[in-house]
Design a protein around this motif. Structure first.
Motif, PDB file in Angstrom:
ATOM      1  N   ARG A  89      -1.598  10.936   3.421  1.00 56.09           N
ATOM      2  CA  ARG A  89      -2.000   9.533   3.257  1.00 56.09           C
ATOM      3  C   ARG A  89      -0.767   8.635   3.193  1.00 56.09           C
ATOM      4  O   ARG A  89      -0.736   7.543   3.757  1.00 56.09           O
ATOM      5  CB  ARG A  89      -2.867   9.353   2.015  1.00 56.09           C
ATOM      6  CG  ARG A  89      -4.313   9.750   2.226  1.00 56.09           C
ATOM      7  CD  ARG A  89      -5.206   9.331   1.065  1.00 56.09           C
ATOM      8  NE  ARG A  89      -4.952  10.107  -0.139  1.00 56.09           N
ATOM      9  CZ  ARG A  89      -5.429  11.326  -0.379  1.00 56.09           C
ATOM     10  NH1 ARG A  89      -6.188  11.911   0.533  1.00 56.09           N
ATOM     11  NH2 ARG A  89      -5.144  11.947  -1.496  1.00 56.09           N
ATOM     12  N   LEU A  90       0.261   9.094   2.527  1.00 49.10           N
ATOM     13  CA  LEU A  90       1.514   8.357   2.431  1.00 49.10           C
ATOM     14  C   LEU A  90       2.158   8.206   3.814  1.00 49.10           C
ATOM     15  O   LEU A  90       2.623   7.118   4.175  1.00 49.10           O
ATOM     16  CB  LEU A  90       2.447   9.087   1.468  1.00 49.10           C
ATOM     17  CG  LEU A  90       3.682   8.388   0.980  1.00 49.10           C
ATOM     18  CD1 LEU A  90       3.340   7.099   0.252  1.00 49.10           C
ATOM     19  CD2 LEU A  90       4.460   9.308   0.060  1.00 49.10           C
ATOM     20  N   LEU A  91       2.160   9.265   4.582  1.00 51.45           N
ATOM     21  CA  LEU A  91       2.703   9.205   5.942  1.00 51.45           C
ATOM     22  C   LEU A  91       1.907   8.234   6.812  1.00 51.45           C
ATOM     23  O   LEU A  91       2.475   7.446   7.567  1.00 51.45           O
ATOM     24  CB  LEU A  91       2.716  10.603   6.569  1.00 51.45           C
ATOM     25  CG  LEU A  91       3.297  10.709   7.970  1.00 51.45           C
ATOM     26  CD1 LEU A  91       4.730  10.210   8.023  1.00 51.45           C
ATOM     27  CD2 LEU A  91       3.210  12.157   8.450  1.00 51.45           C
ATOM     28  N   GLY A  92       0.597   8.247   6.673  1.00 48.50           N
ATOM     29  CA  GLY A  92      -0.240   7.291   7.406  1.00 48.50           C
ATOM     30  C   GLY A  92       0.086   5.859   7.025  1.00 48.50           C
ATOM     31  O   GLY A  92       0.161   4.972   7.886  1.00 48.50           O
ATOM     32  N   ALA A  93       0.312   5.622   5.740  1.00 52.89           N
ATOM     33  CA  ALA A  93       0.673   4.276   5.277  1.00 52.89           C
ATOM     34  C   ALA A  93       2.037   3.869   5.835  1.00 52.89           C
ATOM     35  O   ALA A  93       2.240   2.708   6.213  1.00 52.89           O
ATOM     36  CB  ALA A  93       0.670   4.212   3.750  1.00 52.89           C
ATOM     37  N   ALA A  94       2.968   4.809   5.909  1.00 55.78           N
ATOM     38  CA  ALA A  94       4.288   4.510   6.476  1.00 55.78           C
ATOM     39  C   ALA A  94       4.167   4.161   7.955  1.00 55.78           C
ATOM     40  O   ALA A  94       4.833   3.237   8.449  1.00 55.78           O
ATOM     41  CB  ALA A  94       5.234   5.691   6.276  1.00 55.78           C
TER      42      ALA A  94
ATOM     43  N   ALA B 233       2.158   6.619  -6.949  1.00 55.28           N
ATOM     44  CA  ALA B 233       1.152   7.536  -7.490  1.00 55.28           C
ATOM     45  C   ALA B 233       1.550   8.997  -7.296  1.00 55.28           C
ATOM     46  O   ALA B 233       1.086   9.874  -8.030  1.00 55.28           O
ATOM     47  CB  ALA B 233      -0.202   7.277  -6.837  1.00 55.28           C
ATOM     48  N   ALA B 234       2.417   9.279  -6.328  1.00 54.03           N
ATOM     49  CA  ALA B 234       2.833  10.657  -6.060  1.00 54.03           C
ATOM     50  C   ALA B 234       3.929  11.138  -7.009  1.00 54.03           C
ATOM     51  O   ALA B 234       4.216  12.327  -7.058  1.00 54.03           O
ATOM     52  CB  ALA B 234       3.315  10.774  -4.614  1.00 54.03           C
ATOM     53  N   VAL B 235       4.532  10.252  -7.782  1.00 54.66           N
ATOM     54  CA  VAL B 235       5.663  10.630  -8.634  1.00 54.66           C
ATOM     55  C   VAL B 235       5.238  11.450  -9.856  1.00 54.66           C
ATOM     56  O   VAL B 235       5.782  12.525 -10.092  1.00 54.66           O
ATOM     57  CB  VAL B 235       6.482   9.379  -9.049  1.00 54.66           C
ATOM     58  CG1 VAL B 235       7.549   9.740 -10.057  1.00 54.66           C
ATOM     59  CG2 VAL B 235       7.083   8.718  -7.815  1.00 54.66           C
TER      60      VAL B 235
ATOM     61  N   GLU C  65       0.831  -1.204   0.000  1.00 56.65           N
ATOM     62  CA  GLU C  65       0.000   0.000   0.000  1.00 56.65           C
ATOM     63  C   GLU C  65       0.871   1.263   0.000  1.00 56.65           C
ATOM     64  O   GLU C  65       0.600   2.216  -0.731  1.00 56.65           O
ATOM     65  CB  GLU C  65      -0.942  -0.012   1.204  1.00 56.65           C
ATOM     66  CG  GLU C  65      -1.973   1.090   1.127  1.00 56.65           C
ATOM     67  CD  GLU C  65      -3.031   0.952   2.182  1.00 56.65           C
ATOM     68  OE1 GLU C  65      -2.702   1.130   3.375  1.00 56.65           O
ATOM     69  OE2 GLU C  65      -4.187   0.683   1.825  1.00 56.65           O
ATOM     70  N   LEU C  66       1.912   1.269   0.816  1.00 51.82           N
ATOM     71  CA  LEU C  66       2.825   2.408   0.854  1.00 51.82           C
ATOM     72  C   LEU C  66       3.488   2.600  -0.509  1.00 51.82           C
ATOM     73  O   LEU C  66       3.575   3.720  -1.020  1.00 51.82           O
ATOM     74  CB  LEU C  66       3.881   2.200   1.946  1.00 51.82           C
ATOM     75  CG  LEU C  66       4.955   3.274   2.070  1.00 51.82           C
ATOM     76  CD1 LEU C  66       4.335   4.620   2.433  1.00 51.82           C
ATOM     77  CD2 LEU C  66       5.986   2.856   3.106  1.00 51.82           C
ATOM     78  N   ALA C  67       3.950   1.519  -1.116  1.00 50.67           N
ATOM     79  CA  ALA C  67       4.608   1.609  -2.418  1.00 50.67           C
ATOM     80  C   ALA C  67       3.660   2.153  -3.482  1.00 50.67           C
ATOM     81  O   ALA C  67       4.051   2.995  -4.302  1.00 50.67           O
ATOM     82  CB  ALA C  67       5.146   0.246  -2.835  1.00 50.67           C
ATOM     83  N   ASP C  68       2.423   1.690  -3.469  1.00 48.59           N
ATOM     84  CA  ASP C  68       1.465   2.177  -4.468  1.00 48.59           C
ATOM     85  C   ASP C  68       1.152   3.662  -4.263  1.00 48.59           C
ATOM     86  O   ASP C  68       1.049   4.418  -5.235  1.00 48.59           O
ATOM     87  CB  ASP C  68       0.182   1.345  -4.432  1.00 48.59           C
ATOM     88  CG  ASP C  68       0.100   0.362  -5.582  1.00 48.59           C
ATOM     89  OD1 ASP C  68       1.113   0.143  -6.272  1.00 48.59           O
ATOM     90  OD2 ASP C  68      -0.998  -0.186  -5.797  1.00 48.59           O
TER      91      ASP C  68
ATOM     92  N   VAL D 226       3.910  -8.168  -6.745  1.00 52.24           N
ATOM     93  CA  VAL D 226       5.378  -8.144  -6.754  1.00 52.24           C
ATOM     94  C   VAL D 226       5.901  -8.494  -8.145  1.00 52.24           C
ATOM     95  O   VAL D 226       6.793  -7.827  -8.671  1.00 52.24           O
ATOM     96  CB  VAL D 226       5.961  -9.117  -5.697  1.00 52.24           C
ATOM     97  CG1 VAL D 226       7.465  -9.290  -5.879  1.00 52.24           C
ATOM     98  CG2 VAL D 226       5.651  -8.643  -4.288  1.00 52.24           C
ATOM     99  N   LEU D 227       5.330  -9.524  -8.740  1.00 56.61           N
ATOM    100  CA  LEU D 227       5.802  -9.961 -10.061  1.00 56.61           C
ATOM    101  C   LEU D 227       5.522  -8.919 -11.149  1.00 56.61           C
ATOM    102  O   LEU D 227       6.320  -8.743 -12.061  1.00 56.61           O
ATOM    103  CB  LEU D 227       5.196 -11.311 -10.415  1.00 56.61           C
ATOM    104  CG  LEU D 227       5.653 -12.454  -9.483  1.00 56.61           C
ATOM    105  CD1 LEU D 227       4.856 -13.721  -9.763  1.00 56.61           C
ATOM    106  CD2 LEU D 227       7.151 -12.690  -9.599  1.00 56.61           C
ATOM    107  N   ARG D 228       4.414  -8.197 -11.032  1.00 56.39           N
ATOM    108  CA  ARG D 228       4.096  -7.138 -12.006  1.00 56.39           C
ATOM    109  C   ARG D 228       5.008  -5.923 -11.840  1.00 56.39           C
ATOM    110  O   ARG D 228       5.223  -5.188 -12.782  1.00 56.39           O
ATOM    111  CB  ARG D 228       2.645  -6.667 -11.846  1.00 56.39           C
ATOM    112  CG  ARG D 228       1.625  -7.541 -12.502  1.00 56.39           C
ATOM    113  CD  ARG D 228       0.252  -6.861 -12.591  1.00 56.39           C
ATOM    114  NE  ARG D 228      -0.132  -6.030 -11.467  1.00 56.39           N
ATOM    115  CZ  ARG D 228      -0.770  -6.464 -10.386  1.00 56.39           C
ATOM    116  NH1 ARG D 228      -1.108  -7.729 -10.264  1.00 56.39           N
ATOM    117  NH2 ARG D 228      -1.092  -5.636  -9.410  1.00 56.39           N
ATOM    118  N   HIS D 229       5.485  -5.698 -10.630  1.00 57.97           N
ATOM    119  CA  HIS D 229       6.268  -4.488 -10.347  1.00 57.97           C
ATOM    120  C   HIS D 229       7.745  -4.793 -10.105  1.00 57.97           C
ATOM    121  O   HIS D 229       8.428  -4.025  -9.441  1.00 57.97           O
ATOM    122  CB  HIS D 229       5.681  -3.757  -9.138  1.00 57.97           C
ATOM    123  CG  HIS D 229       4.329  -3.199  -9.407  1.00 57.97           C
ATOM    124  ND1 HIS D 229       3.181  -3.920  -9.201  1.00 57.97           N
ATOM    125  CD2 HIS D 229       3.942  -2.003  -9.896  1.00 57.97           C
ATOM    126  CE1 HIS D 229       2.152  -3.185  -9.538  1.00 57.97           C
ATOM    127  NE2 HIS D 229       2.572  -2.027  -9.965  1.00 57.97           N
ATOM    128  N   GLY D 230       8.215  -5.895 -10.646  1.00 55.82           N
ATOM    129  CA  GLY D 230       9.618  -6.248 -10.471  1.00 55.82           C
ATOM    130  C   GLY D 230      10.531  -5.136 -10.940  1.00 55.82           C
ATOM    131  O   GLY D 230      10.252  -4.459 -11.926  1.00 55.82           O
TER     132      GLY D 230
END
Length: 189
Positions: A76-81, A49-51, A42-45, A158-162
């Motif tokens: 939201r990113l900080l909450g996920a972290a 999205a913020a990039v 969730e944090l990675a996604d 994971v396999l899609r985002h290798g």
């Protein structure tokens, strides 16, 4: 590596060393690790999205079109972290780490670590989310109720985002799950 959908997990077909435990629940550490994997996903996604800079995000003069929107995304990113950190602490505790060790890693006293993370550990150990719990969200309920299925979904992600740094194998999340040994006379780790 074997496919996570094989007999080791599902109990159908070929038998392996783990076959006697195919109907046993996953260990608490395995379940906690799937939760940790989900929080990292969730944090990675959210970070991913913020990039990009959205097509309508900036005005022609370079000012922000929707003041506060990027800040809300960052919150939201900080909450996920924070949830990832909490899940990591729970995973470590379930795996046997003492409060002293958790505190050392985070630069806290054992007492401060306990005060910060004990409620999350208690929620994990005592009250798995139910489908009607509005605070849990559907994915967290899914993680609790169907850890293997959630892990298989995370395998796909994971396999899609290798990133090309190495071969994660066909089951990067589900392949590490361990079931309880019903003959051991205890549950948990």
């Amino acid at each position: 590596m074997t496919d996570p959908r094989d007999a080791r997990h599902r109990g159908d077909g070929d038998t392996e060393a783990a076959a006697p435990f195919t109907d046993a629940p996953f260990t608490a550490a395995s379940r906690a690790r799937v939760v940790l994997s989900y929080e990292a996903y969730e944090l990675a996604d959210l970070a991913r999205a913020a990039v990009p800079i959205g097509a309508g995000e900036l005005c022609a003069d370079g000012t922000v079109r929707s003041p506060g929107a990027v800040l809300a995304d960052a919150a939201r990113l900080l909450g996920a972290a924070r949830r990832l950190l909490e899940a990591a602490a729970v995973f470590e505790r379930v795996g046997g780490a003492g409060w002293q060790r958790v505190g050392e890693v985070l630069g806290l006293s054992a007492q401060a670590a306990r005060a910060r993370f004990a409620p999350a550990e208690a929620r994990f150990r005592d009250r798995p989310p139910s489908p009607g719990d509005p605070t849990a969200g559907c994915w967290r309920t899914y993680l609790s109720r169907e850890p293997l299925e959630a892990a298989l979904d995370l395998d796909d992600w994971v396999l899609r985002h290798g990133d090309g740094d190495g071969d994660p194998g066909p089951a990067p999340v589900s392949g590490g799950l361990v079931r309880e040994d019903p003959t051991a006379g205890h549950s948990g780790r």
